[in-house]
Write a protein that holds these residues in place. Structure first.
Motif, PDB file in Angstrom:
ATOM      1  N   PRO A 326     -31.831 -49.520  -0.041  1.00  0.00           N
ATOM      2  CA  PRO A 326     -32.388 -49.055   1.186  1.00  0.00           C
ATOM      3  C   PRO A 326     -31.701 -47.591   1.523  1.00  0.00           C
ATOM      4  N   ASP A 327     -30.442 -47.656   1.187  1.00  0.00           N
ATOM      5  CA  ASP A 327     -29.856 -46.019   1.491  1.00  0.00           C
ATOM      6  C   ASP A 327     -30.447 -44.941   0.634  1.00  0.00           C
ATOM      7  N   GLN A 328     -30.909 -45.332  -0.371  1.00  0.00           N
ATOM      8  CA  GLN A 328     -31.501 -44.377  -1.296  1.00  0.00           C
ATOM      9  C   GLN A 328     -33.090 -44.120  -0.776  1.00  0.00           C
ATOM     10  N   LEU A 329     -33.595 -44.997  -0.408  1.00  0.00           N
ATOM     11  CA  LEU A 329     -34.915 -44.950   0.150  1.00  0.00           C
ATOM     12  C   LEU A 329     -34.953 -43.919   1.619  1.00  0.00           C
ATOM     13  N   ALA A 330     -33.844 -44.141   2.312  1.00  0.00           N
ATOM     14  CA  ALA A 330     -33.806 -43.265   3.483  1.00  0.00           C
ATOM     15  C   ALA A 330     -33.594 -41.928   2.998  1.00  0.00           C
ATOM     16  N   ARG A 331     -32.674 -41.464   1.972  1.00  0.00           N
ATOM     17  CA  ARG A 331     -32.551 -40.049   1.401  1.00  0.00           C
ATOM     18  C   ARG A 331     -33.922 -39.662   1.154  1.00  0.00           C
ATOM     19  N   ARG A 332     -34.497 -40.583   0.322  1.00  0.00           N
ATOM     20  CA  ARG A 332     -35.650 -39.994  -0.557  1.00  0.00           C
ATOM     21  C   ARG A 332     -36.665 -39.687   0.795  1.00  0.00           C
ATOM     22  N   ILE A 333     -36.879 -40.376   1.712  1.00  0.00           N
ATOM     23  CA  ILE A 333     -37.783 -40.263   2.801  1.00  0.00           C
ATOM     24  C   ILE A 333     -37.564 -38.870   3.487  1.00  0.00           C
ATOM     25  N   VAL A 334     -35.995 -38.498   3.833  1.00  0.00           N
ATOM     26  CA  VAL A 334     -35.713 -37.425   4.324  1.00  0.00           C
ATOM     27  C   VAL A 334     -35.796 -36.045   3.164  1.00  0.00           C
ATOM     28  N   GLU A 335     -35.755 -36.357   2.112  1.00  0.00           N
ATOM     29  CA  GLU A 335     -36.089 -35.277   1.285  1.00  0.00           C
ATOM     30  C   GLU A 335     -37.365 -34.951   1.177  1.00  0.00           C
ATOM     31  N   TRP A 336     -38.182 -35.953   1.025  1.00  0.00           N
ATOM     32  CA  TRP A 336     -39.650 -35.525   0.938  1.00  0.00           C
ATOM     33  C   TRP A 336     -40.032 -34.986   2.393  1.00  0.00           C
ATOM     34  N   SER A 337     -39.836 -35.905   3.567  1.00  0.00           N
ATOM     35  CA  SER A 337     -40.189 -34.940   4.752  1.00  0.00           C
ATOM     36  C   SER A 337     -39.687 -33.565   4.993  1.00  0.00           C
ATOM     37  N   GLU A 338     -38.797 -33.141   4.321  1.00  0.00           N
ATOM     38  CA  GLU A 338     -38.283 -31.881   4.240  1.00  0.00           C
ATOM     39  C   GLU A 338     -38.848 -30.682   3.467  1.00  0.00           C
ATOM     40  N   GLY A 339     -39.649 -31.551   2.318  1.00  0.00           N
ATOM     41  CA  GLY A 339     -40.304 -30.841   1.273  1.00  0.00           C
ATOM     42  C   GLY A 339     -39.333 -30.452   0.080  1.00  0.00           C
ATOM     43  N   ASP A 340     -38.172 -31.267  -0.005  1.00  0.00           N
ATOM     44  CA  ASP A 340     -37.471 -30.954  -1.144  1.00  0.00           C
ATOM     45  C   ASP A 340     -37.570 -31.562  -2.500  1.00  0.00           C
TER      46      ASP A 340
END
Length: 344
Positions: A326-340
């Protein structure tokens, strides 16, 4: 299984009751958290049946350490403090308990309670090795990533083990992430007002139980009520909540399917769905509709799920674009949403 209860009578009755089932073995009994910890130093268990109200260290305080000492045993809370809507039930689930069950008087341990107890134990039992039908080497990128990086709505579905998974997810989600978030967690209706309060405290975000006409706001959590499916509709330029009470294909109330399907219909490729720990297949149909509309679907991994039914169904249908804790899913969503990063 290890039984932890300060009542000698309760321990004896529970042990005798469970002894009638060939697939359940009681390997230890403890009258306190300290005694339980000593047993776990020498005895491997898959499930701990834990009372909350005990002298000295109570069950709620002992819960995280017992999970650690048992190397991740599933914990079923069986306590008179677990009435519908009880604060202690949500607190226990948040700290990692797999499920809770109201404990009756010892004289009422047979019949309906016994059936419910055994059913819950079997549901949370550690599964054997799961054989899935996904192509090797594609975990984390099972379907093409969306072409857009704009994220306008996030929907999260969860059931058994989901409260703890939500805590892990939001613990890794920064306050700078302000996309509106919808949550469908399988809990009885009396739990929902307290659960909403727990979510607000846990996440530091404004949280409301969904109601007709409510409009999703940036940074806000909307929680499905326990007696209705929460969906979104668009009337002109306004997006708002609609509650539905018709029977869902999954049989769940509330169901994740209508929520995710509506996110796909309203937001299309700017919607994202996350499926966390839970028994059954609720969320699979909605995830399919969201993906068909161009949205992205992510799932919790098997290793960190109490029950890998819901996320596993999405993974095996090749709908998940990331399969992570779950914690890595959250980080992945943020990274993706920021275009990283892409989903892979």
């Amino acid at each position: 299984m290890l039984i932890v209860d300060d009542s000698v009578v309760a321990r004896a009755v529970l042990s005798r009751l469970l002894g009638d089932y060939d697939d359940i073995e009681v390997v230890g009994q403890a009258g306190s958290a300290v005694s339980a910890h000593k047993i776990l130093e020498d005895q491997k268990v898959d499930i701990i049946l834990l009372d909350l109200e005990m002298p000295g260290i109570d069950g709620l305080a002992a819960l995280p350490e017992l999970i650690r000492a048992s190397d991740g045993a599933r914990v079923l809370i069986v306590s008179s403090a677990c009435a519908d809507g009880a604060a202690s039930s949500i607190a226990a689930l948040r700290q990692g308990a797999a499920d809770t069950l109201l404990k009756p008087a010892a004289a009422q341990f047979t019949g309906r309670f016994a059936d419910e107890l055994v059913d819950r134990l079997r549901r949370i039992a550690r599964p054997g090795k799961t054989v899935t039908h996904r192509p090797a080497g594609r975990i984390g990128a099972l379907t093409p990533a969306p072409t857009t990086r704009r994220l306008e709505c996030l929907g999260i579905g969860s059931s058994t083990g989901g409260v703890h998974a939500l805590a892990r997810f939001f613990g890794a989600l920064p306050q700078s992430f302000t996309t509106p978030i919808l949550i469908t967690q399988h809990l009885p209706a009396p739990f929902m007002p307290y659960f909403a309060g727990q979510l607000a405290e846990m996440t530091g975000r404004p949280t409301r139980v969904g109601a007709p006409g409510v409009q999703p706001q940036p940074g806000e959590l909307l929680l499905a009520p326990g007696d209705a499916h929460m969906t979104l509709v668009k009337t002109g330029p306004v997006i708002h909540v609609r509650l539905e009470r018709k029977r869902a294909v999954s049989g769940c109330m509330p169901s994740v399917d209508p929520m995710l399907a509506s996110i796909g219909k309203v937001y299309g490729p700017t919607g994202v769905g996350v499926i966390l720990s839970g028994m059954g297949r609720d969320g699979l149909l909605g995830a399919g509709e969201l993906a068909a509309a161009g949205g992205a679907v992510l799932a919790q991994d098997e290793a960190t799920s109490v029950v890998w039914g819901m996320p596993g169904a999405v993974v095996n249908a090749h709908l998940a674009q990331a399969v992570l804790p779950p914690d890595q899913l959250a980080r992945r969503i943020v990274e993706w949403s920021e275009g990283d990063t892409a989903w892979r």
